[in-house]
Scaffold this motif. Sequence first.
Motif, PDB file in Angstrom:
ATOM      1  N   ARG A 159       0.696 -14.983  -6.745  1.00  0.00           N
ATOM      2  CA  ARG A 159       0.631 -13.975  -7.594  1.00  0.00           C
ATOM      3  C   ARG A 159      -0.039 -12.843  -7.337  1.00  0.00           C
ATOM      4  N   HIS A 160      -1.002 -12.828  -6.450  1.00  0.00           N
ATOM      5  CA  HIS A 160      -1.662 -11.435  -6.280  1.00  0.00           C
ATOM      6  C   HIS A 160      -0.826 -10.590  -5.072  1.00  0.00           C
ATOM      7  N   ARG A 203       3.501  -7.112  -0.572  1.00  0.00           N
ATOM      8  CA  ARG A 203       4.992  -7.784  -0.636  1.00  0.00           C
ATOM      9  C   ARG A 203       5.807  -7.100   0.458  1.00  0.00           C
ATOM     10  N   ARG A 250       2.536 -10.759  -5.218  1.00  0.00           N
ATOM     11  CA  ARG A 250       3.601 -10.164  -6.113  1.00  0.00           C
ATOM     12  C   ARG A 250       3.305  -8.920  -7.005  1.00  0.00           C
ATOM     13  N   ARG A 251       1.909  -8.866  -7.432  1.00  0.00           N
ATOM     14  CA  ARG A 251       1.489  -7.608  -7.948  1.00  0.00           C
ATOM     15  C   ARG A 251       1.439  -6.332  -7.150  1.00  0.00           C
ATOM     16  N   ASN A 252       1.126  -6.626  -6.130  1.00  0.00           N
ATOM     17  CA  ASN A 252       0.758  -5.334  -5.026  1.00  0.00           C
ATOM     18  C   ASN A 252       1.915  -5.014  -3.998  1.00  0.00           C
ATOM     19  N   ASP A 253       2.830  -3.925  -4.108  1.00  0.00           N
ATOM     20  CA  ASP A 253       3.704  -3.639  -3.401  1.00  0.00           C
ATOM     21  C   ASP A 253       3.435  -3.835  -1.716  1.00  0.00           C
TER      22      ASP A 253
END
Lengths: 470, 325
Positions: free
Chosen positions: A27-28, A36, A30-33
């Motif tokens: 989750r963490h 990713r 996925r939120r930070n480009d």
Amino acid sequence: MLPFQPVVLWSDALLFLLLAAVLAFVRHVRRNDHLREPWRRVAGSRLGMASAVILAAYALIGLLDSLHYRPQLPIQPGQPVQYAAEVLSVFDALAEPLRTRVEETYSAPFATHLFVKKNLTQDDGRVVRDYPRLKYGGAHLQDPAQRTADIATRALRGAGWGLAAAVLAWGVAVLWLGRRREIGVMAAGRALLHDPALGGVRSALFTLGLLLLATGAVAALAGHYHVLGTDKVGQDVLYLALKSIRTGLLIGTLTTLILLPLALSLGVAAGYFGGRTDDVIQYVYTTLNSIPGVLLIAAAVLVAQVYIESNPELYDTAAARSDLRLVFLCGILGITSWTGLARLLRGETLKLRELEYIQAARAFGVSHLGILGRHILPNVSHLILITLVIDFSGLVLAEAVLSYVGVGVDPVMASWGNMINGARLELAREPVVWWQLAAAFLFMFALVLAANLFADSVRTAFDPRSAGQR
Amino acid sequence: MTAYIVRRLLYAIPILIGVNLITFALFFIVNTPDDMARIHLGAKHVTAEAIERWKREHGYDKPLFYNGEAAGVARLTDTLFVQKSLRLFVFDFGQADDGRDIGREIRERMWPSLAIALPTLLTGLAVYISFALLLVFFRATYLDLAGVVLCVVLMSISGLFYVIGGQYLLGKLWNLVPISGYQPGLDAVKFLVLPVLVGVVSGIGESTRFYRTLFLEEMHKDYVRTARAKGLAESVVLFRHVLGNAMIPILTGVVVVIPRLFLGSLIVESFFGIPGLGSYTIDAIAAQDFAIVRAMVFLGSVLYILGLLLTDLSYTLVDPRVRLE
């Protein structure tokens, strides 16, 4: 009133804790480009995605096998409800025929007859010595001569179901791609087949298809034959090999729970604070490192074994007892193997500490914890990830060796090490009992190979230095 | 130089004390001599007197650190810690549970271990480095790719299967060598071929890959470009310059294990029935003979620290820039 009693073993609880941590991490990310980006590179790698599918299949079986319960015994009138002493898992329930169809002793894969001769009483009362028919394997056949045709039709039918599932998976992928790129179904299908950027997805779908095909065929056959034969006490080898997955995965992952906090806190602290702290921590890990690994593990396991023996109040069932030993083993492996990662983190932190932005943060009066959490940790996280993924396959392999030495998992627990151990001496038989070794080899090899390939693609994606190298 | 060696040897003392304390804590505090006695006596014979007798016979009937019943210095020396643990420092290993002298066993059994471990190390090193150089020479070709794939496949196979496969193929199917066993003297050779071969083959995947990465890292350095600019053939660059400069990282990995070769390999020795220290240890683990395990742990640590020292000394031989002060 439930018809069963849920049982949460220690390892189950820890495994699901770990799963929760992994999901939180996902989750963490996925939120930070910027986090990713390297994962996108993993997703673009064909080998990486193919091995990820295999690993996911193993993980699914392992997780299903970690939901434990005790079934209810038949209710006697006037008695309180009783539960069986045997602890089963959801996977056991799914693979019920594999678990319960126990033959007398060895039988070869797809055999209709036992592997050893027995005294048989014929209809006319004469006693002859021959191979008796199996109780379950191929028992539905009137004449064993029909076996080949029967196997072929069943396998084809099963593979057909597998193929249908694979087609379904491709269809879902096409729809997903169509929605994501906002193009038509035909265009999405063409893109999925030809777009070089989707190489990873393609190879994942391809691997999944093969896996489904094989699973379909095996599942269709497993209800009527022993696909990988039976072992000395007549247990289905396929069932044992599948049950061993959970043990292998637990050894490879639970160890992380001990290893990571130790290596992270001590390694980073040694590098960041330096001086006395560094001296003490270096002393601790040099000392631990200087003890031969296997011997330290052996010594600790022997001690844990005695501890378990002399504290019977810690467990209530046999399953809980072997589980406790497994958890101890993971802990011991964690304590003996954190030194490598700690040394790596110390070195990296030592370098980072001198960089300008950290100096600046310190000049601004940011607290030590703030600097460690905000600036150091994110910059060493790729090292942690790479090391953990690489260590996984080593731990799975170590389980087999430790079980052979006698300091591995409980001898009654299903594990590849125990399977190899049990089958080793049977190679001297004539003809050879090879299927137990072959099954352990196959399942272990597939897992370790997938883990190694996945580790490689993770390393290439995260480590800037290794770009262009394999 | 001498001062450096002396200082390094002095550094070893606190580490060995640490090892000693860890093993002592494991074997005497977490796991008391009473537990040990109970295991050895078996469930049927456990009585308070039997436990006391077993402890007395094996010298475990003393307090851990402080003996109030003794007089003078003996208050501190007549304890388990001094008698069982500190004695290891003078290489007095005491007796095994079957009454045999551990020190003598070790001196006898280290030779078969060495007879396997040393050839395995040397042959392995030659094979791995040659393979790695071959792959680096053909880097970025299909041969290189195939080699790397083969390495990953080979390193995904458990070591147990190499042993089992080797015994089955060479020993049983082709009848080339005895499956297991050992004889001292020159006859040993035919018993050693298979364990050495298995040892070398089982390491091919991981080691070749390791050395290949090592050589590739060297290939990007300036001196390689200079050598090429001078017009040297690629093979000369590789075999003379790169190999020479890669010696330091290679030595780091190799020299440190040399002293430990005496201890042998647990798996190989027990599979092949070699009466070395590896099988001695494995038997001790199976029989829960903690005196032997303790002795081997201590010996292993001593040899490891010796290996670290040797590694440092070997640097001065291969790299003139390194001076030990």
